[in-house]
Design a protein around this motif. Structure first.
Motif, PDB file in Angstrom:
ATOM      1  N   PHE A   1       0.679  -1.225   0.073  1.00 52.36           N
ATOM      2  CA  PHE A   1      -0.278   0.083   0.059  1.00 52.36           C
ATOM      3  C   PHE A   1       0.918   1.190   0.121  1.00 52.36           C
ATOM      4  N   LEU A   2       1.849   1.159   0.746  1.00 52.19           N
ATOM      5  CA  LEU A   2       2.732   2.501   0.974  1.00 52.19           C
ATOM      6  C   LEU A   2       3.447   2.620  -0.507  1.00 52.19           C
ATOM      7  N   ILE A   3       4.169   1.398  -1.206  1.00 48.32           N
ATOM      8  CA  ILE A   3       4.830   1.786  -2.465  1.00 48.32           C
ATOM      9  C   ILE A   3       3.706   2.168  -3.465  1.00 48.32           C
ATOM     10  N   PHE A   4       2.469   1.776  -3.643  1.00 48.41           N
ATOM     11  CA  PHE A   4       1.405   2.303  -4.310  1.00 48.41           C
ATOM     12  C   PHE A   4       1.001   3.671  -4.136  1.00 48.41           C
ATOM     13  N   LEU A   5       1.008   4.243  -2.870  1.00 51.10           N
ATOM     14  CA  LEU A   5       1.020   5.596  -2.539  1.00 51.10           C
ATOM     15  C   LEU A   5       2.173   6.511  -3.011  1.00 51.10           C
ATOM     16  N   LEU A   6       3.480   6.087  -2.873  1.00 54.73           N
ATOM     17  CA  LEU A   6       4.504   6.761  -3.462  1.00 54.73           C
ATOM     18  C   LEU A   6       4.319   6.684  -4.976  1.00 54.73           C
ATOM     19  N   VAL A   7       4.258   5.747  -5.601  1.00 55.43           N
ATOM     20  CA  VAL A   7       3.881   5.638  -7.071  1.00 55.43           C
ATOM     21  C   VAL A   7       2.777   7.030  -7.490  1.00 55.43           C
ATOM     22  N   MET A   8       1.897   6.777  -6.711  1.00 46.93           N
ATOM     23  CA  MET A   8       0.732   7.789  -7.387  1.00 46.93           C
ATOM     24  C   MET A   8       1.195   9.119  -6.859  1.00 46.93           C
ATOM     25  N   LEU A   9       1.871   9.365  -5.982  1.00 50.52           N
ATOM     26  CA  LEU A   9       2.307  10.644  -5.623  1.00 50.52           C
ATOM     27  C   LEU A   9       3.323  11.101  -6.675  1.00 50.52           C
ATOM     28  N   LEU A  10       4.322  10.289  -7.143  1.00 50.29           N
ATOM     29  CA  LEU A  10       5.333  10.818  -8.427  1.00 50.29           C
ATOM     30  C   LEU A  10       4.411  10.743  -9.455  1.00 50.29           C
ATOM     31  N   PHE A  11       3.496  10.112  -9.821  1.00 54.94           N
ATOM     32  CA  PHE A  11       2.966  10.315 -11.178  1.00 54.94           C
ATOM     33  C   PHE A  11       2.125  11.589 -11.000  1.00 54.94           C
ATOM     34  N   SER A  12       1.384  11.881  -9.906  1.00 52.98           N
ATOM     35  CA  SER A  12       0.467  13.042  -9.712  1.00 52.98           C
ATOM     36  C   SER A  12       1.474  14.323  -9.929  1.00 52.98           C
ATOM     37  N   ALA A  13       2.787  14.361  -9.232  1.00 55.11           N
ATOM     38  CA  ALA A  13       3.580  15.557  -9.325  1.00 55.11           C
ATOM     39  C   ALA A  13       3.865  15.948 -10.665  1.00 55.11           C
ATOM     40  N   GLN A  14       4.366  14.705 -11.587  1.00 59.54           N
ATOM     41  CA  GLN A  14       4.529  15.099 -12.869  1.00 59.54           C
ATOM     42  C   GLN A  14       3.547  15.765 -13.683  1.00 59.54           C
ATOM     43  N   ALA A  15       2.208  15.102 -13.579  1.00 59.89           N
ATOM     44  CA  ALA A  15       1.270  15.629 -14.175  1.00 59.89           C
ATOM     45  C   ALA A  15       0.751  16.868 -13.766  1.00 59.89           C
ATOM     46  N   TYR A  16       1.081  17.455 -12.669  1.00 64.05           N
ATOM     47  CA  TYR A  16       0.803  18.769 -12.128  1.00 64.05           C
ATOM     48  C   TYR A  16       1.944  19.650 -12.815  1.00 64.05           C
ATOM     49  N   ARG A  17       3.052  19.213 -13.049  1.00 62.62           N
ATOM     50  CA  ARG A  17       4.160  19.904 -13.698  1.00 62.62           C
ATOM     51  C   ARG A  17       3.793  20.166 -15.096  1.00 62.62           C
ATOM     52  N   THR A  18       3.269  19.025 -15.814  1.00 63.03           N
ATOM     53  CA  THR A  18       2.805  19.161 -16.939  1.00 63.03           C
ATOM     54  C   THR A  18       1.952  20.212 -17.355  1.00 63.03           C
ATOM     55  N   ALA A  19       0.584  20.214 -16.638  1.00 63.37           N
ATOM     56  CA  ALA A  19      -0.370  21.074 -17.036  1.00 63.37           C
ATOM     57  C   ALA A  19      -0.062  22.257 -16.310  1.00 63.37           C
ATOM     58  N   THR A  20       0.822  22.664 -15.539  1.00 63.71           N
ATOM     59  CA  THR A  20       1.344  23.956 -14.977  1.00 63.71           C
ATOM     60  C   THR A  20       2.041  24.737 -16.208  1.00 63.71           C
ATOM     61  N   LYS A  21       2.972  23.716 -16.570  1.00 60.64           N
ATOM     62  CA  LYS A  21       3.749  24.329 -17.885  1.00 60.64           C
ATOM     63  C   LYS A  21       2.949  24.908 -19.012  1.00 60.64           C
ATOM     64  N   GLY A  22       2.179  23.730 -19.275  1.00 63.36           N
ATOM     65  CA  GLY A  22       1.127  24.353 -20.360  1.00 63.36           C
ATOM     66  C   GLY A  22       0.247  25.354 -20.285  1.00 63.36           C
ATOM     67  N   THR A  23      -0.032  25.606 -18.993  1.00 66.84           N
ATOM     68  CA  THR A  23      -0.869  26.839 -18.658  1.00 66.84           C
ATOM     69  C   THR A  23      -0.007  28.045 -18.955  1.00 66.84           C
ATOM     70  N   GLN A  24       1.240  27.928 -18.519  1.00 66.51           N
ATOM     71  CA  GLN A  24       1.991  29.239 -18.628  1.00 66.51           C
ATOM     72  C   GLN A  24       2.423  29.547 -20.000  1.00 66.51           C
ATOM     73  N   GLN A  25       2.692  28.390 -20.854  1.00 64.29           N
ATOM     74  CA  GLN A  25       3.041  28.703 -22.247  1.00 64.29           C
ATOM     75  C   GLN A  25       1.830  29.381 -22.827  1.00 64.29           C
ATOM     76  N   ASN A  26       0.771  28.928 -22.700  1.00 67.01           N
ATOM     77  CA  ASN A  26      -0.593  29.505 -23.316  1.00 67.01           C
ATOM     78  C   ASN A  26      -0.804  30.962 -22.835  1.00 67.01           C
ATOM     79  N   ASN A  27      -0.508  31.113 -21.682  1.00 61.60           N
ATOM     80  CA  ASN A  27      -0.988  32.424 -20.970  1.00 61.60           C
ATOM     81  C   ASN A  27      -0.499  33.711 -21.738  1.00 61.60           C
ATOM     82  N   ASN A  28       1.000  33.615 -22.053  1.00 61.91           N
ATOM     83  CA  ASN A  28       1.323  34.731 -22.774  1.00 61.91           C
ATOM     84  C   ASN A  28       0.700  35.337 -24.051  1.00 61.91           C
ATOM     85  N   LEU A  29       0.365  34.168 -24.917  1.00 66.29           N
ATOM     86  CA  LEU A  29      -0.387  34.338 -26.214  1.00 66.29           C
ATOM     87  C   LEU A  29      -1.632  34.615 -25.834  1.00 66.29           C
ATOM     88  N   TYR A  30      -2.478  34.060 -24.915  1.00 68.83           N
ATOM     89  CA  TYR A  30      -3.931  34.464 -24.580  1.00 68.83           C
ATOM     90  C   TYR A  30      -3.906  35.844 -24.311  1.00 68.83           C
TER      91      TYR A  30
END
Length: 163
Positions: free
Chosen positions: A25-54
């Motif tokens: 269970f702890l290993i599963f939580l750690l893997v989920m946390l790592l994937f969630s952090a990467q997804a958040y970084r990707t979403a934030t970067k995409g928002t920042q890229q589009n923000n200047n043009l918008y």
């Protein structure tokens, strides 16, 4: 006596099973946390890229529509950079231009020579082009530092603002 030994082994297996299950269970939580952090970084970067043009596209479009009347919008240059120039009814001029990787806006009295250093930053862009086309149309092309582009086709006239 044999019963106690069997019971002791059963408790050991039960404890071992519980510890292994908790570990998984702890290993599963750690893997989920790592994937969630990467997804958040990707979403934030995409928002920042589009923000200047918008931001730049919206700002230019709104300013264009505010000055949408006969002879109040034209192209000019500010220190050699292409600029969109708009004249207010109080005889002030507003310039939108690109200087040092920033889309800038400058207000000045009509007849004064504008200086590019005096403008206020609006957004980070690497390219800003204006083409005055036929029948009052203006094509404005924007490019952000990452290479993403946006193009606007705006019409200057009474009531017919954009396409």
């Amino acid at each position: 006596m044999n019963l106690n030994r069997s019971s002791s082994r059963s408790h050991s297996v039960c404890r071992l099973f519980t510890v292994v299950l908790l570990g998984l269970f702890l290993i599963f939580l750690l893997v989920m946390l790592l994937f969630s952090a990467q997804a958040y970084r990707t979403a934030t970067k995409g928002t920042q890229q589009n923000n200047n043009l918008y931001t730049a596209s919206s700002y230019i479009s709104v300013k264009f529509h505010q000055h949408d009347s006969s002879q109040s919008i034209f192209t000019d240059t500010v220190d050699g950079s292409p600029a969109l120039c708009m004249t207010d009814t109080v005889n002030d001029q507003q310039y939108i231009y690109l200087k040092e990787q920033h889309l800038k806006e400058l207000f000045t009295a009509a007849g004064n020579t504008p200086s590019a250093q005096m403008g206020t930053n609006i957004a980070s862009l690497s390219d800003f082009q204006i083409q005055q086309e036929t029948d009052g149309f203006y094509r404005i092309t924007l490019k952000d530092p990452d290479g993403n582009t946006s193009s606007l086709l705006l019409h200057s006239g009474f009531g017919n603002n954009s396409f």
